[in-house]
Design a protein around this motif. Structure first.
Motif, short mmCIF file in Angstrom:
data_model
loop_
_atom_site.label_atom_id
_atom_site.label_comp_id
_atom_site.label_asym_id
_atom_site.label_seq_id
_atom_site.Cartn_x
_atom_site.Cartn_y
_atom_site.Cartn_z
N SER A 1 3.72 -10.73 -16.82
CA SER A 1 4.40 -10.12 -15.67
C SER A 1 4.04 -8.65 -15.54
O SER A 1 3.74 -8.16 -14.44
N HIS A 2 4.07 -7.94 -16.65
CA HIS A 2 3.73 -6.52 -16.61
C HIS A 2 2.27 -6.30 -16.23
O HIS A 2 1.93 -5.34 -15.54
N GLY A 3 1.40 -7.19 -16.68
CA GLY A 3 -0.01 -7.08 -16.31
C GLY A 3 -0.21 -7.24 -14.81
O GLY A 3 -0.97 -6.47 -14.18
N PHE A 4 0.47 -8.22 -14.22
CA PHE A 4 0.40 -8.39 -12.76
C PHE A 4 0.97 -7.16 -12.05
O PHE A 4 0.42 -6.71 -11.04
N ASP A 5 2.08 -6.64 -12.55
CA ASP A 5 2.69 -5.46 -11.94
C ASP A 5 1.71 -4.29 -11.91
O ASP A 5 1.57 -3.60 -10.88
N LEU A 6 1.07 -4.05 -13.04
CA LEU A 6 0.13 -2.93 -13.11
C LEU A 6 -1.07 -3.15 -12.19
O LEU A 6 -1.52 -2.22 -11.50
N ALA A 7 -1.58 -4.38 -12.16
CA ALA A 7 -2.73 -4.67 -11.31
C ALA A 7 -2.39 -4.50 -9.83
O ALA A 7 -3.15 -3.88 -9.07
N ALA B 1 0.08 -2.70 -8.54
CA ALA B 1 0.34 -1.29 -8.28
C ALA B 1 -0.96 -0.51 -8.12
O ALA B 1 -1.10 0.34 -7.23
N ALA B 2 -1.93 -0.81 -8.99
CA ALA B 2 -3.23 -0.13 -8.90
C ALA B 2 -3.93 -0.45 -7.58
O ALA B 2 -4.50 0.45 -6.92
N VAL B 3 -3.88 -1.72 -7.15
CA VAL B 3 -4.53 -2.10 -5.88
C VAL B 3 -3.86 -1.40 -4.70
O VAL B 3 -4.52 -0.85 -3.81
N MET B 4 -2.53 -1.40 -4.67
CA MET B 4 -1.82 -0.81 -3.54
C MET B 4 -2.03 0.70 -3.47
O MET B 4 -2.25 1.26 -2.39
N LEU B 5 -1.95 1.37 -4.63
CA LEU B 5 -2.16 2.81 -4.63
C LEU B 5 -3.60 3.15 -4.27
O LEU B 5 -3.87 4.13 -3.54
N GLY B 6 -4.54 2.35 -4.78
CA GLY B 6 -5.94 2.58 -4.44
C GLY B 6 -6.22 2.38 -2.96
O GLY B 6 -6.93 3.17 -2.32
N TRP B 7 -5.63 1.33 -2.38
CA TRP B 7 -5.79 1.07 -0.95
C TRP B 7 -5.18 2.19 -0.12
O TRP B 7 -5.75 2.61 0.89
N LEU B 8 -4.00 2.68 -0.54
CA LEU B 8 -3.36 3.78 0.18
C LEU B 8 -4.23 5.04 0.12
O LEU B 8 -4.41 5.73 1.15
N LEU B 9 -4.76 5.35 -1.05
CA LEU B 9 -5.62 6.53 -1.19
C LEU B 9 -6.88 6.40 -0.34
O LEU B 9 -7.31 7.37 0.32
N LEU B 10 -7.47 5.21 -0.33
CA LEU B 10 -8.66 4.98 0.48
C LEU B 10 -8.36 5.18 1.96
O LEU B 10 -9.15 5.80 2.69
N ALA B 11 -7.19 4.66 2.40
CA ALA B 11 -6.83 4.80 3.82
C ALA B 11 -6.61 6.26 4.18
O ALA B 11 -7.01 6.72 5.27
N VAL B 12 -5.97 7.02 3.29
CA VAL B 12 -5.71 8.43 3.57
C VAL B 12 -7.03 9.19 3.70
O VAL B 12 -7.21 10.03 4.61
N VAL B 13 -7.98 8.92 2.81
CA VAL B 13 -9.26 9.63 2.84
C VAL B 13 -10.14 9.15 3.99
O VAL B 13 -10.74 9.94 4.73
N ARG B 14 -10.19 7.82 4.14
CA ARG B 14 -11.12 7.25 5.15
C ARG B 14 -10.69 7.56 6.58
O ARG B 14 -11.54 7.81 7.45
N PHE B 15 -9.39 7.55 6.83
CA PHE B 15 -8.94 7.70 8.22
C PHE B 15 -8.17 9.01 8.44
O PHE B 15 -7.37 9.11 9.37
N ARG B 16 -8.45 10.02 7.65
CA ARG B 16 -7.69 11.27 7.78
C ARG B 16 -7.97 11.99 9.10
O ARG B 16 -7.15 12.75 9.58
N GLY B 17 -9.13 11.75 9.69
CA GLY B 17 -9.45 12.42 10.94
C GLY B 17 -9.41 11.50 12.14
O GLY B 17 -9.86 11.87 13.23
#
Length: 278
Positions: free
Chosen positions: A55-61, A63-79
């Motif tokens: 369960s904890h392994g899934f949680d970490l995975a 969380a990493a995907v969601m945070l990574g996707w959010l960071l990518l969206a912020v950088v990719r579409f900032r303008g």
């Protein structure tokens, strides 16, 4: 039935009954700041620990995907220019829904199958204690604010003069199935053996049951996980796993003392019930 709340040890293998108010006789193997679960002293506890780790392994995975996707969206579409939300295309909605269902199926499906396997193989598998002739049966009466335990004496039957009764003091043999039946005389309590991954509700008017097996000798805390009143914090005891030989010697002596101290007029000590099988 005899009541023997304070049994004096007669050999080095015996352990004096614990004081529910005193600090733990055995310090925890892991500190209070540890992120790991309590020490595992159960022969089957690794199954629960494996489920938690998964369960904890899934949680970490996730969380990493969601945070990574959010960071990518912020950088990719900032303008990017502002547009009115339109709910997306049918294809994009289907892709998001499919992804969500896929994640749900993999994560929850894996945990469901693992949990169901544990229930069938261990928790609900009462064939193990039923078919093992060494099984120790204990009746536990929970009340504000202590655990009262009853063992069948030398005759092997509950409700007789040689029954052994202890307070906040559970003794069991190591490497032997222990079958517990549990009731409450007042409010709902929670019987918890953290080191054995055991939690069971004690409900007035209802006999609940579970079983466990100590993997080795030692002493561990018995706790109450339900807030059961003003002195809930005092409802604690100790479970001591002895060698089968030391346990047999303790029970034999305690049973003899119970016969000697039996008082037919002590109605409060005559609690108990006919052992119930699933």
């Amino acid at each position: 039935m005899a009541e023997s709340p304070a049994l004096s040890p007669s050999s080095p293998s015996d352990v004096a009954p614990p004081d529910a108010q005193a600090p733990l006789a055995v310090p925890p193997a892991r500190g209070a700041w540890s992120l790991a679960p309590p020490e595992n002293a159960s022969a089957t506890g690794d199954r629960i620990d494996a489920l938690l780790a998964t369960s904890h392994g899934f949680d970490l995975a996730l969380a990493a995907v969601m945070l990574g996707w959010l960071l990518l969206a912020v950088v990719r579409f900032r303008g990017a220019r502002k547009v009115a939300p339109d709910g997306g295309t049918r294809r994009s909605r289907a892709w998001v829904l499919g992804l969500a269902l896929g994640v749900f199926g993999v994560v929850d499906g894996t945990l469901f199958l693992g949990s169901q396997g544990y229930l069938n193989d261990v928790l609900w598998n009462f064939r193990v204690p039923t078919e093992d002739p060494r099984t120790v049966r204990i009746q536990i009466n929970a009340h504000q604010w202590s655990w009262e335990a009853r063992y069948a004496g030398a005759d092997g039957a509950f409700g007789t003069k040689d029954d052994v009764v202890t307070w906040n003091d559970l003794r069991v043999p190591a490497d032997v199935p222990v079958w517990v039946q549990l009731v409450s005389t007042d409010v709902v309590h929670g019987f918890s053996l953290p080191a054995f991954r055991v939690k069971l509700d004690a409900i007035p008017g209802r006999v609940n049951q579970t079983w466990f097996q100590a993997a080795r000798e030692g002493s561990w805390e018995v706790a109450c996980y339900q807030h059961c009143g003003t002195s809930h914090y005092r409802m604690r005891g100790m479970l001591t796993a002895l060698s089968p030989e030391a346990y047999a010697a303790w029970l034999r002596e305690a049973s003899l003392k119970a016969v000697q101290g039996y008082d037919p007029d002590d109605t409060a000590a005559h609690w108990g019930w006919v052992w119930r099988t699933p």
